[in-house]
Each structure stands twice: as structure tokens, then as C-alpha cells.
Scaffold this motif. Structure first.
Motif, PDB file in Angstrom:
ATOM      1  N   GLN A   1       0.697   4.238  -2.839  1.00 35.74           N
ATOM      2  CA  GLN A   1       0.481   5.658  -2.573  1.00 35.74           C
ATOM      3  C   GLN A   1       1.604   6.501  -3.161  1.00 35.74           C
ATOM      4  O   GLN A   1       1.362   7.554  -3.762  1.00 35.74           O
TER       5      GLN A   1
ATOM      6  N   LEU B   1       0.827  -1.208   0.000  1.00 38.10           N
ATOM      7  CA  LEU B   1       0.000   0.000   0.000  1.00 38.10           C
ATOM      8  C   LEU B   1       0.860   1.256   0.000  1.00 38.10           C
ATOM      9  O   LEU B   1       0.533   2.253  -0.644  1.00 38.10           O
TER      10      LEU B   1
ATOM     11  N   VAL C   1      -6.728  -1.044  -1.845  1.00 35.84           N
ATOM     12  CA  VAL C   1      -6.406   0.041  -2.778  1.00 35.84           C
ATOM     13  C   VAL C   1      -7.681   0.717  -3.263  1.00 35.84           C
ATOM     14  O   VAL C   1      -7.740   1.949  -3.395  1.00 35.84           O
TER      15      VAL C   1
END
Length: 308
Positions: free
Chosen positions: A132, A128, A165
Motif C-alpha cells: 500500500q 500488504l 493484493v
């Protein structure tokens, strides 16, 4: 931003023939694109920038009579050790490539140049945090490397990764890992992915660059024959156990990725958990036709299921 309509209109399946080191080349990419699947290859599979130019010319010529063919999506390793990166980007821009997939690092070094040329950038990510960072760097879409992906892989469960996500990102998502047939492809869509990678299923094909012994090993293997290791390339990768056990070369330290290892002529037998779905060698077109039929069957089965 969703997938552009002019791109999706040229797809017969929501599928990318995944870029694979030592396997994907112009022949495989052309067959994929002509059959409605996004074709791809790592730019480092071309021996040098001049060969990359020749490959892109070859693909462009083959596609010229097929305006409805799916797009090509070359794969760039954006790691700081890739000394060819700028020159490879120059070639992709010169040839008017519509979509690029970046690997092993932030897409930031190439995003501005590719966007200026009208090219979409998808970044592959395994966490993750990396997702980002890729979006902050300007990536248009994400390729989620999940547990079971062949070659460079991730460790996240695909169900959890896609849903996590999707909590924050509505743009294009590609699921990579475990896509062995049309049923798995439809499941990836139901999960929230726009597209999926299929790599291992294209290794044992007529158009593959993989040598015959590698192709034969893929056909005879099951997912129990896949091992994850960082000791070959420095990053977690899924490889065939038979190949790993035959190696005598010194292994590298975890985290010690060097782009030059991708072009040193060594054939690494990568494979994902979807190897259990490869039962014989055939053409890439036959693989796509089979997946298309399975995908239709899976959709029909869902429509026939009673609501609960």
C-alpha cells in the motif's frame, strides 16, 4: 493500469530474469531480453557509476539491432544508505531505461524523476502494508516477495499474498518466489500475477557473474539446503546452507541493512526454494527455451483437463 501493450508484445514469456547481487550483469540481461524475457541487474553490481554507464552502453549497443527485444529493468536499492542512488538514477534516465525495479524501501525518492523520463517503476514488497505504501508513493506495479524467494525474501504464502493484493490493485503484479519451471510460471498467471521472477534458475548459466563453486553448489542443492537468515545482510534472505556454515565473519544484527555491504566484494551464495529445479549448468538461452516448452506443455495439459 495493466501492463502496457508495447511491452507485452515483446515478451515470449511472462517472465523477468530477476536481479541478483553478484550474479546478474549485462551479458545475462542481453540474452534474456533477446529471448523475450525482461532482463535485469542490480545497479550496484556495477562497481561504480562509470561502470554502470559502460554496462548500459553495452546493453544498448547489443539491443540496437533487435528492436523487438524485451525491455531492460535495472534494479535500484532505494534505502537511505545507498549513497549512489541519485547518480545511478541519472544514468538510467540518460540511457532511456523503460522500466525500473526498486528494492529495500519506498520508491518515493525516485518515482518523480523516473516518471518524468517516461519510465515505469515497479517496487518490490513483502507485506500488504508495504504494498500500500509503495502504491501511495506512485509505484506503477508491485513485485511480491514471497516465501521461498532467493536472496532478499518475504514470508507470505504466494497464493494468499497475490489474492490479497488483487482485492485492491488491478495493475501489474510480479510474483517472486518458487518459480522453477514453466508449470510454476503458468500457475503464477492463473493466480493473478502478470509476470513472475526467475532468479535461481539463472545462477548456473554461462552468462552469470557467479563463480564456478557457487554455480556448482546451486546445481547440487535442493530446497532442503536453503536457509533463511537476517544475519548476513540485516534483512531476511534465503541463502545456501553450505555457504552459511563456511562463514567465519561476524554476523550482523537483524534489521541492520547497509547498502555498502552489497558492494563490498563479498560473494553471498543466495538461492531460493526453486533451486530444486536446477540440475545442470547451461546457457541462459537454454534455460529460457526449456521454460518456454514447459509453459506450453502446462497450458496444453490444462486445456485437456475435463471441466469439473
Amino acid at each position: 493500469m495493466p501492463l502496457p501493450a508495447d511491452l507485452t508484445a515483446r515478451l515470449s514469456l511472462p517472465l523477468i530474469a530477476a536481479p541478483m547481487t553478484g550474479v546478474s550483469g549485462p551479458e545475462l540481461a542481453v540474452v534474456a531480453c533477446r529471448n523475450g524475457v525482461i532482463g535485469s541487474f542490480p545497479t550496484h553490481n556495477a562497481a561504480n557509476v562509470e561502470v554502470l554507464d559502460e554496462w548500459l552502453d553495452q546493453i544498448g549497443t547489443a539491443q540496437s539491432g533487435h528492436p523487438d527485444a524485451a525491455p531492460l529493468a535495472p534494479n535500484l536499492v532505494v534505502h537511505r544508505t545507498n549513497e549512489r542512488l541519485a547518480a545511478d538514477v541519472d544514468q538510467l534516465v540518460a540511457h532511456g531505461v523503460e522500466l525500473v525495479i526498486t528494492s529495500v524501501g519506498s520508491p518515493e525518492p525516485v518515482v518523480e524523476r523516473l516518471h518524468a523520463a517516461g519510465c515505469l517503476v515497479f517496487a518490490d514488497v513483502a507485506t500488504l502494508r508495504h504494498a500500500q505504501r509503495a502504491l501511495e508513493a506512485g509505484a506503477d506495479g508491485l513485485v511480491l516477495l514471497t516465501a521461498g524467494a532467493g536472496g532478499q525474501t518475504g514470508s507470505a504464502n504466494p497464493f494468499a499474498f497475490v489474492r490479497a493484493v488483487r482485492e485492491h490493485f488491478t495493475g501489474p503484479l510480479v510474483l517472486a518466489g518458487g518459480i522453477s519451471d514453466g508449470h510454476a510460471l503458468l500457475a503464477a498467471e492463473a493466480l493473478g500475477a502478470d509476470l513472475a521472477y526467475m532468479g535461481t534458475g539463472f545462477i548456473a548459466t554461462t552468462e552469470s557473474l557467479a563463480p564456478e563453486d557457487y554455480q556448482a553448489a546451486v546445481v547440487s542443492a535442493s530446497l532442503d539446503d536453503v536457509r533463511q537468515t537476517e544475519q548476513v545482510g540485516g534483512l531476511p534472505a534465503n541463502l545456501l546452507a553450505a555457504w552459511l556454515e563456511s562463514q567465519r565473519a561476524p554476523m550482523v544484527s537483524a534489521g541492520d541493512f547497509q547498502a555498502e555491504r552489497l558492494t563490498n566484494g563479498r560473494t553471498v551464495w543466495s538461492a531460493g526454494h526453486s533451486v530444486s529445479g536446477v540440475h545442470y549448468a547451461c546457457s541462459a538461452a537454454e534455460v529460457i527455451d526449456r521454460v518456454r516448452l514447459q509453459y506450453r506443455d502446462a497450458r496444453n495439459q490444462l486445456l485437456e483437463m475435463p471441466c469439473r
